[in-house]
Design an enzyme around this catalytic site. Structure first.
Site: not given
Ligand SMILES: CC(C)(COP(=O)(O)OP(=O)(O)OC[C@H]1O[C@@H](n2cnc3c(N)ncnc32)[C@H](O)[C@@H]1OP(=O)(O)O)[C@@H](O)C(=O)NCCC(=O)NCCS
Length: 377
Positions: A221, A260, A314
């Site tokens: 987050h 996201h 971010d």
């Molecule tokens: C924000 C976040 C938690 C949202 O994720 P989510 O909706 O839960 O998406 P998922 O975890 O289901 O990810 C879907 C797929 O994309 C991949 N993915 C998601 N974010 C990724 C990232 N930042 N880098 C690489 N791969 C990523 C996951 O590994 C997953 O791959 P798979 O289907 O092969 O397993 C995620 O994108 C993330 O961890 N981002 C990095 C942290 C970040 O920048 N957070 C700030 C948000 S404002």
């Protein structure tokens, strides 16, 4: 009927709100009917705070009154200064902020007054005092004198002034003001939900905000902006981008600042921050991280092509803050200094129409066991 689990509460409406609408496919972000691009171009953090707390823009007189209120609350309370002097060597800034908010609640005799007018005063109080606390924390940990707030500066400019001991120039002040507008509100994210859960027990606004700060701290987050900084720092030079990213992905790590839960296109806040970044970079001696972030973004766009993974807020906030001379461990606290308005606006809605948040969990454990005394196990 088969019972299912809504993992991560994805796609579930936990409440109704008049504050914010996001269209994750179109990349739209709207605060109470006003598009974020419009607010970023024309508004100020103070005006957006009023908008979120009242769902309408203020008149001149109302804006002046809010400005006066924020200025009146800007002073550093003696108890907070003592706390910061005690904690700064032991506790990182986000936890310091969490503790400071609870202490502000402990000394506020009106903390248990949950009427709307009092809650609005508390929201303004927290907005002003959290900024002062973070600036003072940074001064104290450097062994520098705490800088008293200035009444003639807006909220964003005054924060930079208290932090650095130098009045920001017009572009720096405006950039930070817009960054705060962009971070002010974002519908039902994890930290806002935390705040709402706490408030739904009729605990007070200070405890609800402390809950939200604890939730924002995590790297999935608000903690992502500091993590982006660390990634760019570790990459160091453009020629290392490919090897660094490949190694991260091979280890199953996520690239911070990318992806996201709601946006399946570029986050509009990232687009606005990138634009601002280009402006600030023209006058910054410290543009290396911004330039490297642009190259990293271009590399990831090719690498992740076809996947719904794009820069989020971010991604560019890290390098823009770097150009403003803000240390990386304050990036997430700064997120909180802006989001306090959105959090408190949601709390106003929650207290006005409260329902205890109490979902269920699907039981998957054992059943029908007979107790066996410890000597027989
Ligand atoms: C924000 C976040 C938690 C949202 O994720 P989510 O909706 O839960 O998406 P998922 O975890 O289901 O990810 C879907 C797929 O994309 C991949 N993915 C998601 N974010 C990724 C990232 N930042 N880098 C690489 N791969 C990523 C996951 O590994 C997953 O791959 P798979 O289907 O092969 O397993 C995620 O994108 C993330 O961890 N981002 C990095 C942290 C970040 O920048 N957070 C700030 C948000 S404002």
């Amino acid at each position: 009927m088969t019972e299912t689990v809504a993992r991560g509460l994805e796609g579930i409406n936990v409440t109704a709100t008049k504050l914010c609408r996001i269209d994750g496919l179109k990349g739209e972000l709207v605060y109470s009917g006003y598009d974020i691009y419009d607010l970023a171009d024309h508004s100020t953090f103070e005006e957006v705070s009023f908008l979120l707390w009242n769902q309408r823009l203020p008149s001149k007189a109302e804006l002046a009154e809010l400005n006066q209120r924020l200025i009146a609350e800007r002073g550093l309370d003696e108890i907070i200064e003592r706390l910061l002097r005690e904690l700064h060597t032991l506790v990182r800034p986000m936890r310091t902020l969490e503790i400071a908010v609870e202490v502000l609640g402990a000394v506020d005799r009106a903390s248990s007054d949950l009427t709307q007018p009092q809650l609005k005063l508390t929201a303004a109080r927290l907005t002003a005092k959290m900024a002062t606390a973070i600036a003072a924390y940074h001064r104290i940990r450097q062994g520098l004198p705490v800088v008293a707030p200035r009444d003639d500066l807006g909220h964003a400019a005054n924060f930079l002034y208290m932090l650095n001991g130098r009045e920001p120039n017009a572009l720096e002040a405006r950039t930070f003001d817009v960054a705060m507008i962009l971070h002010a509100e974002h519908e039902m994210n994890a930290s806002t939900f935390s705040a709402i859960v706490t408030a739904s027990t009729l605990s007070d606004m200070y405890s609800a905000i402390a809950s939200a700060i604890g939730t924002l701290k995590g790297p999935l987050h608000g903690g992502a902006n500091e993590a982006v900084y660390k990634t760019v720092d570790a990459i160091g030079e453009e020629q290392n981008i490919a090897s660094h990213v490949e190694a991260m992905l091979a280890r199953g790590e996520r690239v911070m600042g990318i992806g996201h839960r709601v946006y399946k296109t570029t986050d509009p806040r990232a687009i606005i921050l990138e634009r601002l970044g280009h402006e600030v970079a023209k006058q910054s001696p410290d543009r290396k991280y911004f330039d490297l972030s642009l190259k990293l973004r271009d590399y990831l766009a090719k690498k992740l092509e076809g996947k719904p993974l794009y820069p989020n807020v971010d991604f560019f906030s890290a390098s823009v803050y770097k150009m403003l001379g803000i240390p990386s461990d304050l990036y997430t606290p700064i997120f909180a200094l802006a989001r306090i308005t959105g959090w408190t606006a949601h709390l106003l809605e929650q207290y006005a129409d409260n329902r205890l948040v109490r979902p269920n969990a699907l039981y998957e454990g054992a059943d029908n066991r007979s107790y066996v005394g410890v000597d027989q196990r």
